[in-house]
Scaffold this motif. Structure first.
Motif, PDB file in Angstrom:
ATOM      1  N   ILE A  30       0.844  -1.192   0.000  1.00 18.20           N
ATOM      2  CA  ILE A  30       0.000   0.000   0.000  1.00 18.20           C
ATOM      3  C   ILE A  30       0.880   1.243   0.000  1.00 18.20           C
ATOM      4  O   ILE A  30       1.730   1.406   0.878  1.00 18.20           O
ATOM      5  CB  ILE A  30      -0.941   0.027   1.225  1.00 18.20           C
ATOM      6  N   SER A  31       0.660   2.113  -0.964  1.00 20.88           N
ATOM      7  CA  SER A  31       1.408   3.380  -0.996  1.00 20.88           C
ATOM      8  C   SER A  31       0.758   4.404  -0.077  1.00 20.88           C
ATOM      9  O   SER A  31       1.434   5.071   0.703  1.00 20.88           O
ATOM     10  CB  SER A  31       1.465   3.929  -2.423  1.00 20.88           C
ATOM     11  N   GLN A  32      -0.572   4.514  -0.150  1.00 25.14           N
ATOM     12  CA  GLN A  32      -1.249   5.507   0.672  1.00 25.14           C
ATOM     13  C   GLN A  32      -2.737   5.175   0.765  1.00 25.14           C
ATOM     14  O   GLN A  32      -3.342   4.691  -0.196  1.00 25.14           O
ATOM     15  CB  GLN A  32      -1.078   6.913   0.076  1.00 25.14           C
ATOM     16  N   ILE A  33      -3.306   5.434   1.932  1.00 27.49           N
ATOM     17  CA  ILE A  33      -4.749   5.347   2.143  1.00 27.49           C
ATOM     18  C   ILE A  33      -5.259   6.770   2.286  1.00 27.49           C
ATOM     19  O   ILE A  33      -4.786   7.527   3.142  1.00 27.49           O
ATOM     20  CB  ILE A  33      -5.093   4.501   3.385  1.00 27.49           C
ATOM     21  N   ALA A  47      -7.669   4.223  -1.712  1.00 27.44           N
ATOM     22  CA  ALA A  47      -6.252   3.948  -1.474  1.00 27.44           C
ATOM     23  C   ALA A  47      -5.579   3.693  -2.810  1.00 27.44           C
ATOM     24  O   ALA A  47      -6.228   3.505  -3.846  1.00 27.44           O
ATOM     25  CB  ALA A  47      -6.089   2.743  -0.546  1.00 27.44           C
ATOM     26  N   VAL A  48      -4.262   3.679  -2.777  1.00 22.95           N
ATOM     27  CA  VAL A  48      -3.481   3.346  -3.966  1.00 22.95           C
ATOM     28  C   VAL A  48      -2.326   2.459  -3.533  1.00 22.95           C
ATOM     29  O   VAL A  48      -1.774   2.622  -2.446  1.00 22.95           O
ATOM     30  CB  VAL A  48      -2.977   4.618  -4.678  1.00 22.95           C
ATOM     31  N   CYS A  49      -2.011   1.490  -4.361  1.00 22.34           N
ATOM     32  CA  CYS A  49      -0.913   0.579  -4.028  1.00 22.34           C
ATOM     33  C   CYS A  49       0.318   0.918  -4.862  1.00 22.34           C
ATOM     34  O   CYS A  49       0.273   1.741  -5.779  1.00 22.34           O
ATOM     35  CB  CYS A  49      -1.331  -0.871  -4.242  1.00 22.34           C
ATOM     36  N   ASP A  50       1.414   0.278  -4.534  1.00 19.49           N
ATOM     37  CA  ASP A  50       2.685   0.487  -5.222  1.00 19.49           C
ATOM     38  C   ASP A  50       2.634  -0.237  -6.566  1.00 19.49           C
ATOM     39  O   ASP A  50       2.793  -1.455  -6.639  1.00 19.49           O
ATOM     40  CB  ASP A  50       3.833  -0.056  -4.355  1.00 19.49           C
ATOM     41  N   VAL A  51       2.416   0.534  -7.645  1.00 20.22           N
ATOM     42  CA  VAL A  51       2.291  -0.057  -8.975  1.00 20.22           C
ATOM     43  C   VAL A  51       3.618  -0.657  -9.418  1.00 20.22           C
ATOM     44  O   VAL A  51       3.653  -1.690 -10.102  1.00 20.22           O
ATOM     45  CB  VAL A  51       1.792   0.996  -9.986  1.00 20.22           C
ATOM     46  N   ASP A  52       4.741  -0.012  -9.037  1.00 17.38           N
ATOM     47  CA  ASP A  52       6.053  -0.555  -9.411  1.00 17.38           C
ATOM     48  C   ASP A  52       6.241  -1.957  -8.852  1.00 17.38           C
ATOM     49  O   ASP A  52       6.785  -2.843  -9.521  1.00 17.38           O
ATOM     50  CB  ASP A  52       7.169   0.364  -8.912  1.00 17.38           C
ATOM     51  N   GLU A  53       5.799  -2.164  -7.622  1.00 13.98           N
ATOM     52  CA  GLU A  53       5.891  -3.491  -7.022  1.00 13.98           C
ATOM     53  C   GLU A  53       4.996  -4.475  -7.771  1.00 13.98           C
ATOM     54  O   GLU A  53       5.368  -5.629  -8.002  1.00 13.98           O
ATOM     55  CB  GLU A  53       5.484  -3.432  -5.546  1.00 13.98           C
ATOM     56  N   ALA A  54       3.795  -4.002  -8.162  1.00 18.39           N
ATOM     57  CA  ALA A  54       2.889  -4.869  -8.924  1.00 18.39           C
ATOM     58  C   ALA A  54       3.494  -5.230 -10.275  1.00 18.39           C
ATOM     59  O   ALA A  54       3.323  -6.349 -10.765  1.00 18.39           O
ATOM     60  CB  ALA A  54       1.543  -4.172  -9.116  1.00 18.39           C
ATOM     61  N   LYS A  55       4.212  -4.278 -10.881  1.00 26.35           N
ATOM     62  CA  LYS A  55       4.882  -4.563 -12.154  1.00 26.35           C
ATOM     63  C   LYS A  55       5.940  -5.654 -11.973  1.00 26.35           C
ATOM     64  O   LYS A  55       6.098  -6.536 -12.828  1.00 26.35           O
ATOM     65  CB  LYS A  55       5.522  -3.294 -12.708  1.00 26.35           C
ATOM     66  N   LYS A  56       6.665  -5.591 -10.859  1.00 23.65           N
ATOM     67  CA  LYS A  56       7.655  -6.629 -10.584  1.00 23.65           C
ATOM     68  C   LYS A  56       6.979  -7.991 -10.442  1.00 23.65           C
ATOM     69  O   LYS A  56       7.461  -9.000 -10.975  1.00 23.65           O
ATOM     70  CB  LYS A  56       8.423  -6.297  -9.303  1.00 23.65           C
ATOM     71  N   GLN A  57       5.872  -7.995  -9.711  1.00 26.48           N
ATOM     72  CA  GLN A  57       5.150  -9.252  -9.520  1.00 26.48           C
ATOM     73  C   GLN A  57       4.621  -9.776 -10.850  1.00 26.48           C
ATOM     74  O   GLN A  57       4.644 -10.989 -11.117  1.00 26.48           O
ATOM     75  CB  GLN A  57       3.994  -9.049  -8.534  1.00 26.48           C
ATOM     76  N   LEU A  58       4.130  -8.863 -11.696  1.00 29.11           N
ATOM     77  CA  LEU A  58       3.614  -9.268 -13.002  1.00 29.11           C
ATOM     78  C   LEU A  58       4.729  -9.854 -13.865  1.00 29.11           C
ATOM     79  O   LEU A  58       4.535 -10.867 -14.544  1.00 29.11           O
ATOM     80  CB  LEU A  58       2.980  -8.065 -13.705  1.00 29.11           C
ATOM     81  N   VAL A 110      -1.668  -2.950 -12.221  1.00 30.81           N
ATOM     82  CA  VAL A 110      -0.765  -2.126 -13.032  1.00 30.81           C
ATOM     83  C   VAL A 110      -1.558  -1.125 -13.865  1.00 30.81           C
ATOM     84  O   VAL A 110      -1.181   0.043 -13.994  1.00 30.81           O
ATOM     85  CB  VAL A 110       0.104  -3.032 -13.938  1.00 30.81           C
ATOM     86  N   ASP A 111      -2.673  -1.590 -14.438  1.00 32.45           N
ATOM     87  CA  ASP A 111      -3.505  -0.697 -15.248  1.00 32.45           C
ATOM     88  C   ASP A 111      -4.131   0.399 -14.404  1.00 32.45           C
ATOM     89  O   ASP A 111      -4.261   1.546 -14.850  1.00 32.45           O
ATOM     90  CB  ASP A 111      -4.608  -1.493 -15.956  1.00 32.45           C
ATOM     91  N   ASP A 112      -4.533   0.048 -13.183  1.00 31.01           N
ATOM     92  CA  ASP A 112      -5.136   1.027 -12.270  1.00 31.01           C
ATOM     93  C   ASP A 112      -4.930   0.526 -10.850  1.00 31.01           C
ATOM     94  O   ASP A 112      -5.657  -0.337 -10.371  1.00 31.01           O
ATOM     95  CB  ASP A 112      -6.622   1.199 -12.569  1.00 31.01           C
ATOM     96  N   GLY A 113      -3.947   1.078 -10.157  1.00 30.33           N
ATOM     97  CA  GLY A 113      -3.615   0.626  -8.809  1.00 30.33           C
ATOM     98  C   GLY A 113      -4.477   1.228  -7.724  1.00 30.33           C
ATOM     99  O   GLY A 113      -4.208   1.039  -6.541  1.00 30.33           O
TER     100      GLY A 113
END
Length: 750
Positions: A80-83, A98-109, A198-201
């Motif tokens: 989670i980046s921020q709530i 809230a928004v999550c860390d998209v960069d981390e999601a990209k790594k997971q993808l 990744v498309d919408d975090g």
């Protein structure tokens, strides 16, 4: 949400239901004289009238009116980046929560993509290896055809072994295909989830309402799949939640009648239904939702109010009944003693039907209104005043003794390493932006960690090089005839050149495929090790000094360390806070001044109060923090991806906590205020009687079988009336849930 043992009924098991109706009827009467030795003995005369009623059992559970909750969560593991919201905020459907860390999601993808490519490649090579091995065994089995009969007989057992190996390999192929398809399906599902992030975090509100819970980021930003990030509650849609009665413990689904008493009125209810899929998921996750009931009639409910819910099971309806303590036995004969016109007693033989714990149905021998003696070793009161039962409110207070202003979006930066602080690059009240350097910590292990990661890469390369060298040698030897010569050196056998060439070709093909598989595995493992090396190296100067950067914007509200301080892993370094709010965080802790129920918090929407300089300040509960059973509670959620069990995480406060808003805002000075007062128990229009009216009786055959009764005035008679009590006493009064009602007259000892 309240965390409480809602009801521990002192006589919960089974209570006979005996409700009088205006009806007539009689059966066949049989009279006989009373033998002197059969004369029952009591402390004084004890009679009760024969009545029409219901034979059965009843269970009473307590429900609390709470808003319907809507959970908001990610379907994959994220950081989670921020709530953006806090308890007390009002949101509309579609608002960003809230928004999550998209960069981390990209790594997971990317990791999923790599895993899928590796899975497909290795499965294809493995399938080719299996097919080649089968062809080789088939060739070796067929090799016996050109030998003499004697030689073939010697080879029969070997041929049978080949056939067994072929059949086993074919079965393994089928299994490997199913396993491969399953793995591909699961990887694709994960890829779809991460692609969506990744498309919408952003996490958007699934329903409009009041924000009542947010995940605390104090212990880290990671959030598991289907972990509640934000809960939004619809305060206009209240449901009756039977707390501490989870669906795996509920045993009353087959009861005939189910109803709730609201302000003295009865409303039929039905339970929330759960599918078998929900039950299985709950068992797997060991998180079970509470039982909830609702009424189609939609009675007016008050948030935080408690309501008794009744579950009745009927054996006989509109039956003529007497108390079980009135019936005597002589073999198969049942009889009672009936009060006659002269005031004496006459023996009456009866025929009985259904029974429950307190009453028995009489099918012949008695008529309504007759007075039947019952055996009572308890002295029937002769001197008493009449107490008329009324309905009134019943409340027990609880207190939150610690409260403080809640700041929005407060995040505690904790150290991920053990070491020494090299520098703190921000100070209190500084404004920070995402990516700004916060502090540097010397772990003393940075160089070693990088070296270890590098060694793992080197080790993988060395191991792979050795495997390839081994395969190359085997291929060379086989090509030059070393293995062929050994294969063909068979005593008393005539080698066949065609078969030898075919088997040689298959053996070479098999070795090359195995070499190709080793190469695919090496490429995949090397990429994973390199990714781990890159992660360890990030922010590490190679000497153990690791730089930590801000993950979101905010203001430094507290700095807990300075340069030179030694820190443990998990130590607080500093706090970054968002905007100030008008919300109070209330914690429920032990107190020397108040009676505190520590596992109890206010319910959302419940009214609370605070005393300040002799003035009562009112407010409402607007949210809660996960703690104890609230943190372990399961929520049922269904979306386009199926049914999910979601849950909260512990708040980290170490005790029950909730949030309130005062009607006129937070006073400038709270130091002179008392504890926040809210309800532990709160009923409206229920039967409450003086505790002295209640009598206890213990089953002499079972000391744990305890029941309660009152002496009820019924015309000219005083009868023992069983009652069900709530597990609550306030001052000199007791809550009665069943057995007596408004207007009944009870004996109050003089």
């Amino acid at each position: 949400m309240k965390i409480r043992n809602i009801l521990s009924i002192k006589k919960l098991a089974v209570l006979g239901i005996c409700v009088s109706f205006v009806a007539g009827g009689c059966g066949k009467m049989t009279e006989s004289s009373i033998p002197e030795l059969e004369e029952p003995v009591a402390l004084n005369e004890a009679y009760r009238p024969v009545e029409y009623g219901t034979i059965g059992s009843i269970q009473v559970l307590m429900a609390t009116a709470v808003p319907r909750d809507y959970c908001n969560y990610y379907s994959a593991n994220v950081n989670i980046s921020q709530i953006y919201v806090e308890p007390g905020d009002t949101v509309n459907v579609g608002d960003v929560l809230a928004v999550c860390d998209v960069d981390e999601a990209k790594k997971q993808l990317q990791q999923c993509n790599d895993a899928l490519a590796h899975e497909n490649e290795t499965y294809e090579i493995s399938a080719q290896i299996s097919d080649t091995q089968i062809k080789l065994w088939e060739s070796q089995a067929a090799d016996t055809d050109e030998f003499s009969t004697e030689q073939i007989e010697k080879k029969e057992s070997t041929e049978e072994d080949y056939n067994t190996q072929i059949a086993t390999e074919q079965e393994n192929e089928r299994y490997d295909k199913q396993l491969h398809e399953y793995r591909v399906q699961k990887i694709n599902e994960q890829m779809a989830l991460y692609q969506q992030i990744v498309d919408d975090g952003t996490l958007k509100a699934a329903h409009s309402g009041l924000v009542t819970y947010t995940k605390k980021l104090t212990d880290g930003r990671s959030a598991a799949a289907y972990e509640n990030i934000v809960i939004v509650s619809d305060t206009d849609d209240l449901v009756l939640d039977i707390k501490d009665t989870a669906i795996n413990e509920y045993k009353y689904s087959d009861y005939d009648k189910k109803y709730v008493i609201v302000d003295g009125e009865k409303y039929d209810v039905t339970e929330s239904q759960y599918t078998s899929e929900v039950l299985v998921l709950s068992k797997i996750n060991n998180r079970y939702p509470d039982v909830c009931v609702e009424s189609r009639e939609k009675p007016f409910l008050t948030a935080g109010q408690m309501y008794p819910v009744y579950f009745e099971k009927t054996k006989a309806n509109q039956a003529l009944v007497v108390g079980k303590d009135s019936i005597y036995k002589d073999g198969d004969t049942r009889y009672v003693y009936v009060k006659n016109d002269e005031g004496g007693r006459e023996k009456r033989i009866i025929t009985t039907g259904e029974s429950d714990e307190n009453y028995t149905q009489v099918t012949e021998g008695l008529k309504e209104g007759e007075l039947v003696y019952y055996n009572s070793t308890d002295q029937v009161p002769t001197k008493y005043s009449k107490y008329t039962v009324t309905r009134s409110d019943f409340d027990i207070a609880n207190y939150g003794v610690r409260y403080s202003k809640s700041d929005a979006g407060t995040i505690t930066e904790t150290c991920d390493y053990e070491g020494q602080i090299v520098s703190v690059n921000v100070k209190q009240d500084d404004t920070v932006e995402k990516g700004m350097l916060l502090y540097v910590v010397d772990t003393g292990e940075g160089k070693a960690a990088i070296t270890e990661a590098k060694n793992a890469i080197d080790s993988e390369n060395e191991s792979y090089a050795q495997k390839i060298a081994d395969y190359d040698k085997q291929i060379k030897d086989l090509s030059e005839g070393g293995s062929s010569a050994e294969e063909n050196n068979r005593q008393d056998e005539k080698p066949d050149t065609a078969y030898d060439e075919q088997q040689l070709k298959l053996n070479l093909q098999l070795l090359n495929l195995q070499k190709k598989l080793a190469c695919a595995d090496h490429t995949y493992q090397l990429s994973r090790l390199q990714s781990a090396y890159d992660s360890i190296s990030a922010g590490n100067d190679g000497k153990g000094n690791i730089s930590v950067y801000a993950k979101n914007d905010g203001k430094v509200s507290k700095v807990s360390v300075k340069a030179g301080d030694n820190v443990e892993k998990g130590s607080d370094i500093l706090q970054i806070t968002g905007n100030s709010t008008d919300v109070l965080l209330v914690q429920v802790k032990d107190s020397n001044s108040y009676k505190v129920y520590k596992d109890n918090i206010a319910d959302v929407g419940e009214r609370v109060s605070l005393e300040l300089d002799g003035t009562t300040i009112y407010g409402s509960c607007i949210g809660f923090a996960g703690y104890g059973s609230v943190a372990q509670k399961g929520y049922i959620n269904q979306d386009d991806k199926g049914v999910h069990i979601t849950g909260n995480t512990d708040s980290g406060y170490g005790n029950a906590a909730f949030y309130i808003k005062l009607d006129n805002g937070i006073p400038d000075d709270l130091t002179r205020a008392s504890a926040v007062k809210f309800s532990y128990v709160s009923f409206k229009k229920v039967v409450v009687v003086p505790t002295s009216i209640i009598h206890k009786q213990v089953n002499p055959m079972d000391k744990d079988d305890i029941s309660y009764y009152v002496w009820k005035i019924d015309g000219d008679s005083v009868v023992k009336q069983p009652v069900i009590l709530g597990d609550y006493t306030s001052g000199s009064n007791t809550l009665v849930l069943y057995g007596i009602d408004e207007g009944d007259e009870i004996c109050l000892a003089s």
